[in-house]
Design a protein around this motif. Structure first.
Motif, PDB file in Angstrom:
ATOM      1  N   MET A  12       0.814  -1.216   0.000  1.00 13.32           N
ATOM      2  CA  MET A  12       0.000   0.000   0.000  1.00 13.32           C
ATOM      3  C   MET A  12       0.849   1.268   0.000  1.00 13.32           C
ATOM      4  O   MET A  12       0.455   2.287   0.536  1.00 13.32           O
ATOM      5  CB  MET A  12      -0.969   0.018   1.216  1.00 13.32           C
ATOM      6  N   GLU A  14       1.478   3.886  -2.028  1.00 11.77           N
ATOM      7  CA  GLU A  14       0.895   4.463  -3.241  1.00 11.77           C
ATOM      8  C   GLU A  14       1.903   5.290  -4.046  1.00 11.77           C
ATOM      9  O   GLU A  14       2.050   5.091  -5.256  1.00 11.77           O
ATOM     10  CB  GLU A  14      -0.296   5.335  -2.823  1.00 11.77           C
ATOM     11  N   PHE A  49      -6.979 -10.646   1.656  1.00 12.76           N
ATOM     12  CA  PHE A  49      -8.347 -10.295   2.037  1.00 12.76           C
ATOM     13  C   PHE A  49      -9.088 -11.551   2.500  1.00 12.76           C
ATOM     14  O   PHE A  49      -9.788 -11.550   3.512  1.00 12.76           O
ATOM     15  CB  PHE A  49      -9.065  -9.650   0.845  1.00 12.76           C
ATOM     16  N   PHE A  55      -8.229  -5.710   4.276  1.00 10.90           N
ATOM     17  CA  PHE A  55      -9.636  -5.366   4.500  1.00 10.90           C
ATOM     18  C   PHE A  55     -10.094  -4.355   3.441  1.00 10.90           C
ATOM     19  O   PHE A  55      -9.402  -4.150   2.453  1.00 10.90           O
ATOM     20  CB  PHE A  55      -9.793  -4.840   5.927  1.00 10.90           C
ATOM     21  N   ILE A  56     -11.253  -3.764   3.690  1.00 10.47           N
ATOM     22  CA  ILE A  56     -11.807  -2.838   2.697  1.00 10.47           C
ATOM     23  C   ILE A  56     -10.847  -1.682   2.340  1.00 10.47           C
ATOM     24  O   ILE A  56     -10.722  -1.345   1.161  1.00 10.47           O
ATOM     25  CB  ILE A  56     -13.159  -2.251   3.198  1.00 10.47           C
ATOM     26  N   PRO A  57     -10.157  -1.063   3.323  1.00 13.48           N
ATOM     27  CA  PRO A  57      -9.267   0.038   2.943  1.00 13.48           C
ATOM     28  C   PRO A  57      -8.232  -0.400   1.907  1.00 13.48           C
ATOM     29  O   PRO A  57      -7.938   0.345   0.972  1.00 13.48           O
ATOM     30  CB  PRO A  57      -8.579   0.423   4.259  1.00 13.48           C
ATOM     31  N   GLU A  58      -7.705  -1.615   2.079  1.00  6.54           N
ATOM     32  CA  GLU A  58      -6.670  -2.088   1.163  1.00  6.54           C
ATOM     33  C   GLU A  58      -7.252  -2.355  -0.227  1.00  6.54           C
ATOM     34  O   GLU A  58      -6.621  -2.056  -1.235  1.00  6.54           O
ATOM     35  CB  GLU A  58      -5.997  -3.355   1.718  1.00  6.54           C
ATOM     36  N   ILE A  60      -9.836  -0.865  -1.554  1.00  4.90           N
ATOM     37  CA  ILE A  60     -10.162   0.420  -2.183  1.00  4.90           C
ATOM     38  C   ILE A  60      -8.882   1.149  -2.611  1.00  4.90           C
ATOM     39  O   ILE A  60      -8.789   1.653  -3.729  1.00  4.90           O
ATOM     40  CB  ILE A  60     -11.010   1.301  -1.236  1.00  4.90           C
ATOM     41  N   LEU A  61      -7.883   1.160  -1.733  1.00  5.49           N
ATOM     42  CA  LEU A  61      -6.646   1.869  -2.093  1.00  5.49           C
ATOM     43  C   LEU A  61      -5.944   1.173  -3.264  1.00  5.49           C
ATOM     44  O   LEU A  61      -5.428   1.843  -4.162  1.00  5.49           O
ATOM     45  CB  LEU A  61      -5.703   1.964  -0.881  1.00  5.49           C
ATOM     46  N   GLU A  64      -7.549   2.281  -6.295  1.00  8.41           N
ATOM     47  CA  GLU A  64      -7.127   3.645  -6.634  1.00  8.41           C
ATOM     48  C   GLU A  64      -5.743   3.647  -7.284  1.00  8.41           C
ATOM     49  O   GLU A  64      -5.497   4.371  -8.238  1.00  8.41           O
ATOM     50  CB  GLU A  64      -7.090   4.511  -5.366  1.00  8.41           C
ATOM     51  N   LYS A  67      -5.999   2.331 -10.816  1.00  7.31           N
ATOM     52  CA  LYS A  67      -6.615   3.318 -11.697  1.00  7.31           C
ATOM     53  C   LYS A  67      -5.558   4.334 -12.154  1.00  7.31           C
ATOM     54  O   LYS A  67      -5.462   4.666 -13.330  1.00  7.31           O
ATOM     55  CB  LYS A  67      -7.739   4.032 -10.925  1.00  7.31           C
ATOM     56  N   GLN A  68      -4.750   4.785 -11.216  1.00  9.75           N
ATOM     57  CA  GLN A  68      -3.725   5.779 -11.557  1.00  9.75           C
ATOM     58  C   GLN A  68      -2.630   5.171 -12.437  1.00  9.75           C
ATOM     59  O   GLN A  68      -2.141   5.820 -13.355  1.00  9.75           O
ATOM     60  CB  GLN A  68      -3.110   6.341 -10.265  1.00  9.75           C
ATOM     61  N   ILE A 102     -21.316   0.997  -3.007  1.00  8.70           N
ATOM     62  CA  ILE A 102     -19.930   0.772  -2.584  1.00  8.70           C
ATOM     63  C   ILE A 102     -19.527  -0.701  -2.716  1.00  8.70           C
ATOM     64  O   ILE A 102     -18.523  -1.039  -3.332  1.00  8.70           O
ATOM     65  CB  ILE A 102     -19.734   1.238  -1.118  1.00  8.70           C
ATOM     66  N   GLY A 177     -25.348  -6.767   2.880  1.00  3.87           N
ATOM     67  CA  GLY A 177     -25.241  -6.773   4.340  1.00  3.87           C
ATOM     68  C   GLY A 177     -26.141  -7.762   5.053  1.00  3.87           C
ATOM     69  O   GLY A 177     -25.766  -8.313   6.079  1.00  3.87           O
TER      70      GLY A 177
ATOM     71  N   MET B 261     -11.614   5.511   3.712  1.00  7.15           N
ATOM     72  CA  MET B 261     -10.782   4.308   3.662  1.00  7.15           C
ATOM     73  C   MET B 261      -9.399   4.618   3.073  1.00  7.15           C
ATOM     74  O   MET B 261      -8.395   4.075   3.520  1.00  7.15           O
ATOM     75  CB  MET B 261     -11.480   3.223   2.835  1.00  7.15           C
ATOM     76  N   THR B 262      -9.339   5.475   2.076  1.00  5.13           N
ATOM     77  CA  THR B 262      -8.035   5.819   1.502  1.00  5.13           C
ATOM     78  C   THR B 262      -7.316   6.851   2.380  1.00  5.13           C
ATOM     79  O   THR B 262      -6.090   6.851   2.459  1.00  5.13           O
ATOM     80  CB  THR B 262      -8.184   6.351   0.064  1.00  5.13           C
ATOM     81  N   TYR B 265      -4.614   5.741   4.779  1.00  2.00           N
ATOM     82  CA  TYR B 265      -3.254   5.602   4.258  1.00  2.00           C
ATOM     83  C   TYR B 265      -2.655   6.934   3.832  1.00  2.00           C
ATOM     84  O   TYR B 265      -1.483   7.198   4.029  1.00  2.00           O
ATOM     85  CB  TYR B 265      -3.246   4.645   3.049  1.00  2.00           C
ATOM     86  N   GLY B 308     -14.277  -6.854   9.025  1.00  3.26           N
ATOM     87  CA  GLY B 308     -14.100  -6.814   7.576  1.00  3.26           C
ATOM     88  C   GLY B 308     -13.899  -5.419   7.028  1.00  3.26           C
ATOM     89  O   GLY B 308     -13.303  -5.235   5.973  1.00  3.26           O
ATOM     90  N   PHE B 309     -14.404  -4.402   7.723  1.00  3.61           N
ATOM     91  CA  PHE B 309     -14.248  -3.041   7.219  1.00  3.61           C
ATOM     92  C   PHE B 309     -12.827  -2.540   7.397  1.00  3.61           C
ATOM     93  O   PHE B 309     -12.358  -1.711   6.642  1.00  3.61           O
ATOM     94  CB  PHE B 309     -15.210  -2.079   7.921  1.00  3.61           C
TER      95      PHE B 309
END
Lengths: 207, 441
Positions: A12, A14, A49, A55-58, A60-61, A64, A67-68, A102, A177, B261-262, B265, B308-309
């Motif tokens: 991570m 970036e 995962f 988890f979700i932050p990883e 999503i990041l 991202e 994408k870049q 999401i 959910g 979430m981003t 980091y 999980g979040f």
């Protein structure tokens, strides 16, 4: 294969990942090789995962970052032929009446990075729109998302509409959910998944 | 209005809690519909108090979260929940009188006309973008940009007034012109500060605010009348002050899921500082609201810290410290935090057990109740966790079996309330009756 790039994405970092991509491109590396590195990195992130180390932050990041990186390599990518073989096509959407996106977006991204063509119909998608997309694309997999308990009936209606339209061979997965075995049975879906990697594993099984 | 005794500052949290619970249980000024209704009310509220207080109860309390079902069963739609809350009264009263639940079952009306007048952007609702069946749904978005953290941290109230509210409601756009209030000192400052209020667009906005305010009064008085009638008929309520955890304020309201979430980091220090900026605002605001309402309990739905979040390390770094700080701040005032842990909270159980005994009530959705009991028994009252899916699509037998298992797990427990996890829109009378009566058998 740039292990450094794979490592930067997995860890991570970036800015490092973006700088490494620029350096690789400047050094004449093939954009397709860089894409392979991204895929390799995402395989590790996906595995982590599944095992509860990411988890979700990883997710999503990582999305991202990819994408870049895609933006950086795009100008050079067009010169090369892209004939990537897809594992299959998945029609994806949040069911009628529900506008939550999401979870659906994360599922779409993970399916895409794992080699599936994803037709994302967006949110609040009526059953007829799913049927139409399956007809047009020939997809054999449909993935329905829904956050609300009120999504149960639209999911059921979508499964029924697909059967009625003659797509009994199309496999349907559901997620959200408040989804579990009861709802899978209730809606007539073929399977349900708790998260994005569950969706990827189901799609793999069905391809 | 709850009035603190003169020696309040010398009291321990436990003593303050007792005084708040005594006041709440006394239900001062409540005129009951009948002596029978009063007797039932007193019995029920005392049992609820004992559960919150971990004193043990003569039997387990059942609290099905089926307010929406009670309304839909009478033919009301999502549209009615947003626009026709005056239609709530009869179906809700009939439902409670018929089923005689341990605690009041009530629907939640949304002030749709207020949304219309102000041009609310952060939700969609029935009659606007949603069809009649649905009530409201949140619109994910970035309502604070990543480079605005510093503005927010420096002055949360100013940021809210001049930046967030104009984004939240289109009619509040002119709030951007509001003066910097702490600069008003001399007479000349006052004149300057008033200038925006002479501008046509600001005056137009003020008229809309008055119009929306009138609607809000109608909404609150309708809710108040129904809540009062339910209590008078014998049904106490754990209804309380509503709040959110600092991280969820940031994630749900300001930055959106993807943003927050981003940010963990990209700008971890900003996230932590913003969460910290929230703590005193929440503690002070919730305490005042609990005093005004005489509520001993303040409720928060928990969102982005669920299993999980995020990792446990992220939870302990970003989510928990300021969440805990708010709860401890409330506890210092004798207020109990009532937490609705939507989704799973299995990985957080050991962490949340850090809270002082009796300072929290936990309402679980998909958490393993055996593990929850193990972690929190004797420390917190626990409510849960019949799946919404089972209430909606399972058979009565399946529901009964699930409830029986829960009752067995919590048999002899000092504080347990049988309830469903997520709220339910569709079920049957038989399901509701089963859940209410199973604790009495």
């Amino acid at each position: 294969m740039s292990e450094e790039l794979v490592k930067a994405i997995v860890e991570m970092r970036e800015q490092d990942a973006l700088q490494l991509t620029r350096d690789l491109l400047d050094g004449g590396s093939s954009p397709l090789d860089i894409l392979d590195d991204c895929r390799a990195a995402m395989e590790v992130v996906g595995r982590r995962f599944e095992t509860g180390e990411a988890f979700i932050p990883e997710l999503i990041l990582a999305g991202e970052m990819l994408k870049q990186i895609s933006e950086l390599i795009k100008p050079r990518l067009e010169a090369e032929t892209v004939g990537e073989e897809k594992l299959g096509t998945v029609v994806l959407g949040t069911v009628e009446g529900d506008i939550h996106d999401i979870a659906k977006d994360i599922v779409g991204f993970m399916l895409d990075i794992n080699g599936f063509k994803v037709i994302d119909l967006g949110v609040d998608v009526p059953p007829a729109r799913f049927v139409e997309a399956v007809r047009e694309s020939g997809a054999k997999i449909v993935a329905l998302s829904g956050f609300l308990t009120l999504a149960y009936d639209p999911m059921k209606a979508t499964v029924a509409a697909l059967k009625e339209a003659g797509f009994a061979d199309v496999k349907v997965m559901i997620g959200g959910g408040q989804i579990d075995d009861h709802i899978c049975e209730y809606t007539g879906a073929d399977a349900w998944g708790r998260d994005a990697m569950a969706a990827v594993n189901l799609a793999r099984q069905w391809s | 209005m709850f009035v603190k005794p003169d020696n309040w500052d010398q009291l321990s949290p436990e003593e303050k809690k007792k005084i708040r619970l005594d006041y709440w249980e006394s239900s001062e000024g409540l005129v009951f519909a009948s002596p029978e209704a009063e007797a039932r009310y007193r019995e029920r509220i005392h049992r609820l108090r004992n559960a919150i207080d971990l004193n043990g109860t003569d039997r387990i309390i059942s609290n099905p979260s089926v307010g929406s079902y009670a309304l839909r069963r009478a033919g009301l739609t999502g549209y009615d929940m947003v626009y026709n809350y005056d239609k709530f009264f009869d179906p809700i009263m009939e439902f409670n009188n018929e089923f005689q639940p341990d605690l009041a079952i009530n629907g939640f009306p949304y002030p749709g006309p207020v949304f219309d007048i102000l041009g609310l952007q952060t939700y969609v609702w029935s009659g606007q973008r949603l069809s009649e069946e649905y009530d409201i749904q949140a619109v994910e978005g970035e309502y604070m940009m990543a480079d605005e953290y510093a503005d927010f941290i420096m002055d949360p109230s100013g940021f809210w007034l001049k930046t967030y509210l104009p984004r939240m409601c289109s009619a509040l756009e002119p709030l951007r012109k509001m003066p910097d209030l702490p600069r008003i000192s001399e007479i000349v400052d006052l004149g300057g500060a008033l200038l925006p209020f002479g501008m046509p667009d600001v005056q137009e906005m003020l008229k809309k605010l008055m119009e929306a305010g009138n609607e809000a009064m109608r909404w609150i008085s309708t809710m108040g009348k129904l809540g009062g009638a339910l209590a008078a008929a014998g049904f106490p309520s754990l209804s309380s002050v509503f709040w959110k955890v600092p991280f969820d304020f940031l994630g749900d309201t300001l930055r959106g899921t993807k943003g927050i979430m981003t940010d963990m980091y990209r700008r971890p220090k900003d996230v932590l500082a913003a969460c910290e900026a929230y703590v005193p605002i929440l503690v002070s605001g919730i305490t005042k609201a609990c005093d005004a309402m005489g509520a001993p309990v303040a409720m928060a739905p928990l969102h982005k810290g669920a299993d999980g979040f995020m990792s446990q390390e992220q939870f302990e770094t970003f989510y928990w410290p300021t969440f805990k700080a708010v709860m401890l701040g409330l506890w210092e005032e004798g207020i109990v935090s009532f937490l609705f842990a939507e989704g799973g909270y299995n990985s957080r159980l050991e962490t949340i057990a850090e809270m002082p005994k009796g300072s929290t009530v936990w309402w679980f959705d998909q958490t393993d109740m055996r593990r929850a009991k193990e972690a929190l028994e004797g420390r917190a009252c626990i409510q849960g966790n019949v799946p919404a899916s089972l209430m909606t699509t399972g058979t009565v037998e399946q529901l009964r079996a699930y409830c029986e298992d829960l009752l067995e797990v919590f048999s002899g427990s000092a504080g347990f309330i049988l309830a469903n996890g997520a709220g339910v829109d569709k079920t049957t009378d038989e399901h509701v009756r089963t859940m209410i009566e199973i604790v009495r058998q």
